[in-house]
Design a protein around this motif. Structure first.
Motif, PDB file in Angstrom:
ATOM      1  N   VAL A   1       0.835  -1.209   0.000  1.00  0.00           N
ATOM      2  CA  VAL A   1       0.000   0.000   0.000  1.00  0.00           C
ATOM      3  C   VAL A   1       0.870   1.260   0.000  1.00  0.00           C
ATOM      4  N   GLN A   2       2.017   1.184   0.676  1.00  0.00           N
ATOM      5  CA  GLN A   2       2.949   2.311   0.714  1.00  0.00           C
ATOM      6  C   GLN A   2       3.806   2.406  -0.550  1.00  0.00           C
ATOM      7  N   GLU A   3       3.605   1.437  -1.459  1.00  0.00           N
ATOM      8  CA  GLU A   3       4.349   1.355  -2.728  1.00  0.00           C
ATOM      9  C   GLU A   3       5.846   1.133  -2.508  1.00  0.00           C
ATOM     10  N   GLN A   4       6.182   0.476  -1.407  1.00  0.00           N
ATOM     11  CA  GLN A   4       7.560   0.051  -1.147  1.00  0.00           C
ATOM     12  C   GLN A   4       7.632  -1.443  -1.463  1.00  0.00           C
ATOM     13  N   LEU A   5       7.676  -1.736  -2.750  1.00  0.00           N
ATOM     14  CA  LEU A   5       7.418  -3.104  -3.204  1.00  0.00           C
ATOM     15  C   LEU A   5       8.560  -4.063  -2.903  1.00  0.00           C
ATOM     16  N   ASP A   6       9.799  -3.588  -2.879  1.00  0.00           N
ATOM     17  CA  ASP A   6      10.912  -4.469  -2.494  1.00  0.00           C
ATOM     18  C   ASP A   6      10.739  -4.945  -1.052  1.00  0.00           C
ATOM     19  N   SER A   7      10.340  -4.023  -0.170  1.00  0.00           N
ATOM     20  CA  SER A   7      10.105  -4.397   1.232  1.00  0.00           C
ATOM     21  C   SER A   7       8.924  -5.352   1.344  1.00  0.00           C
ATOM     22  N   SER A   8       7.893  -5.113   0.536  1.00  0.00           N
ATOM     23  CA  SER A   8       6.725  -5.992   0.533  1.00  0.00           C
ATOM     24  C   SER A   8       7.125  -7.418   0.157  1.00  0.00           C
ATOM     25  N   ILE A   9       7.891  -7.544  -0.911  1.00  0.00           N
ATOM     26  CA  ILE A   9       8.322  -8.878  -1.369  1.00  0.00           C
ATOM     27  C   ILE A   9       9.182  -9.552  -0.303  1.00  0.00           C
ATOM     28  N   TYR A  10      10.040  -8.785   0.349  1.00  0.00           N
ATOM     29  CA  TYR A  10      10.907  -9.342   1.401  1.00  0.00           C
ATOM     30  C   TYR A  10      10.071  -9.970   2.518  1.00  0.00           C
ATOM     31  N   TYR A  11       9.091  -9.229   3.017  1.00  0.00           N
ATOM     32  CA  TYR A  11       8.285  -9.733   4.140  1.00  0.00           C
ATOM     33  C   TYR A  11       7.344 -10.857   3.710  1.00  0.00           C
ATOM     34  N   LEU A  12       6.866 -10.798   2.488  1.00  0.00           N
ATOM     35  CA  LEU A  12       5.995 -11.881   2.002  1.00  0.00           C
ATOM     36  C   LEU A  12       6.779 -13.173   1.836  1.00  0.00           C
ATOM     37  N   ASN A  13       8.005 -13.075   1.348  1.00  0.00           N
ATOM     38  CA  ASN A  13       8.851 -14.273   1.264  1.00  0.00           C
ATOM     39  C   ASN A  13       9.120 -14.844   2.648  1.00  0.00           C
ATOM     40  N   LYS A  14       9.309 -13.941   3.619  1.00  0.00           N
ATOM     41  CA  LYS A  14       9.521 -14.379   5.001  1.00  0.00           C
ATOM     42  C   LYS A  14       8.287 -15.118   5.512  1.00  0.00           C
ATOM     43  N   SER A  15       7.113 -14.566   5.202  1.00  0.00           N
ATOM     44  CA  SER A  15       5.857 -15.200   5.607  1.00  0.00           C
ATOM     45  C   SER A  15       5.714 -16.577   4.983  1.00  0.00           C
ATOM     46  N   ILE A  16       5.971 -16.671   3.690  1.00  0.00           N
ATOM     47  CA  ILE A  16       5.843 -17.951   2.981  1.00  0.00           C
ATOM     48  C   ILE A  16       6.759 -19.003   3.606  1.00  0.00           C
ATOM     49  N   THR A  17       7.990 -18.599   3.942  1.00  0.00           N
ATOM     50  CA  THR A  17       8.956 -19.525   4.553  1.00  0.00           C
ATOM     51  C   THR A  17       8.439 -20.050   5.893  1.00  0.00           C
ATOM     52  N   PHE A  18       7.966 -19.146   6.758  1.00  0.00           N
ATOM     53  CA  PHE A  18       7.435 -19.559   8.068  1.00  0.00           C
ATOM     54  C   PHE A  18       6.205 -20.450   7.903  1.00  0.00           C
ATOM     55  N   ASN A  19       5.289 -20.026   7.039  1.00  0.00           N
ATOM     56  CA  ASN A  19       4.035 -20.775   6.892  1.00  0.00           C
ATOM     57  C   ASN A  19       4.266 -22.169   6.325  1.00  0.00           C
ATOM     58  N   LYS A  20       5.169 -22.256   5.363  1.00  0.00           N
ATOM     59  CA  LYS A  20       5.474 -23.576   4.774  1.00  0.00           C
ATOM     60  C   LYS A  20       6.099 -24.491   5.822  1.00  0.00           C
ATOM     61  N   ALA A  21       7.022 -23.946   6.609  1.00  0.00           N
ATOM     62  CA  ALA A  21       7.718 -24.746   7.628  1.00  0.00           C
ATOM     63  C   ALA A  21       6.748 -25.253   8.692  1.00  0.00           C
ATOM     64  N   GLN A  22       5.715 -24.451   8.997  1.00  0.00           N
ATOM     65  CA  GLN A  22       4.776 -24.814  10.057  1.00  0.00           C
ATOM     66  C   GLN A  22       3.507 -25.476   9.537  1.00  0.00           C
ATOM     67  N   GLY A  23       3.444 -25.690   8.218  1.00  0.00           N
ATOM     68  CA  GLY A  23       2.271 -26.348   7.640  1.00  0.00           C
ATOM     69  C   GLY A  23       1.014 -25.504   7.710  1.00  0.00           C
ATOM     70  N   GLU A  24       1.185 -24.175   7.729  1.00  0.00           N
ATOM     71  CA  GLU A  24       0.042 -23.252   7.795  1.00  0.00           C
ATOM     72  C   GLU A  24      -0.438 -22.939   6.374  1.00  0.00           C
ATOM     73  N   LYS A  25      -1.206 -23.861   5.793  1.00  0.00           N
ATOM     74  CA  LYS A  25      -1.561 -23.740   4.374  1.00  0.00           C
ATOM     75  C   LYS A  25      -2.395 -22.498   4.063  1.00  0.00           C
ATOM     76  N   LEU A  26      -3.358 -22.195   4.914  1.00  0.00           N
ATOM     77  CA  LEU A  26      -4.223 -21.043   4.654  1.00  0.00           C
ATOM     78  C   LEU A  26      -3.424 -19.746   4.702  1.00  0.00           C
ATOM     79  N   LEU A  27      -2.497 -19.643   5.663  1.00  0.00           N
ATOM     80  CA  LEU A  27      -1.660 -18.452   5.759  1.00  0.00           C
ATOM     81  C   LEU A  27      -0.652 -18.394   4.616  1.00  0.00           C
TER      82      LEU A  27
END
Length: 201
Positions: free
Chosen positions: A91-117
């Motif tokens: 929303v702030q149009e800081q897309l590199d930061s957005s991608i960084y945190y989303l990749n972090k989220s995907i890594t955590f969610n995959k490791a913990q089996g949180e499919k919906l997240l």
């Protein structure tokens, strides 16, 4: 009771009423010292602030959740906060930061089996790549999200309809848009029923 009511208000998109109850629930959980309840109330606040477009408040709630988890060693749904932070930076149009945190989220969610997240993080990533006009990456993340299971509110289909239209895959775009529109109509009817119920409370 408050928890059930806040869920009803969220469903009918009465976000101000939902926010009020979540704040009450948060205070109650603090007084009880219930760590899991505290955490999930913070998540609820972050989600609701996002629905109200109060993105700085959403971001602050996510930071609070991360600090709380670090102190308590609590790892339940840890990727949720990172997805919401990714949304904040989109929303702030800081897309590199957005991608960084989303990749972090995907890594955590995959490791913990949180499919919906994990699904939610991929949908948000697809939105970011749409802004960047990288339709192949947007399609990859949207299709991967869809492979994880049905999406709440057919949210993925709505994003993919836009992706496919930009790729000039008009038949697929129409298919996704039709599914999305039907689900939106069903949700609207459900919300109307919910509003009738809240009037009786």
């Amino acid at each position: 009771i408050n928890h059930s009511l806040s869920a009803v208000y969220a469903k009918i998109e009465d976000h101000e009423s939902c926010l009020k109850l979540l704040k009450e629930n948060y205070d109650i959980s603090l007084n009880l010292g219930d760590s899991l309840a505290i955490l999930y109330n913070i998540y609820g606040l972050a989600e609701t602030y996002g629905k109200l477009n109060r993105y700085p408040d959403m971001y602050a709630s996510c930071q609070e959740a991360i600090r709380f988890q670090q102190i308590k060693g609590e790892r339940n749904a840890i990727g949720f906060s990172y997805t919401k932070i990714g949304e904040y930076f989109r929303v702030q149009e800081q897309l590199d930061s957005s991608i960084y945190y989303l990749n972090k989220s995907i890594t955590f969610n995959k490791a913990q089996g949180e499919k919906l997240l994990e699904q939610s993080a991929h949908v948000e990533m697809a939105r970011v790549y749409l802004i960047l006009d990288d339709y192949d990456q947007a399609a990859f993340h949207g299709e991967y999200a869809l492979s994880l299971g049905p999406s709440p509110g057919f949210e993925i289909e709505g994003v993919l309809a836009e992706v496919y239209a930009n790729q000039k895959r008009y038949e697929k775009a129409f298919e996704m848009q039709t599914l999305y529109a039907k689900e939106k109509e069903r949700i609207a009817n459900e919300q109307q029923n919910g509003k009738l119920i809240t009037k009786l409370l």
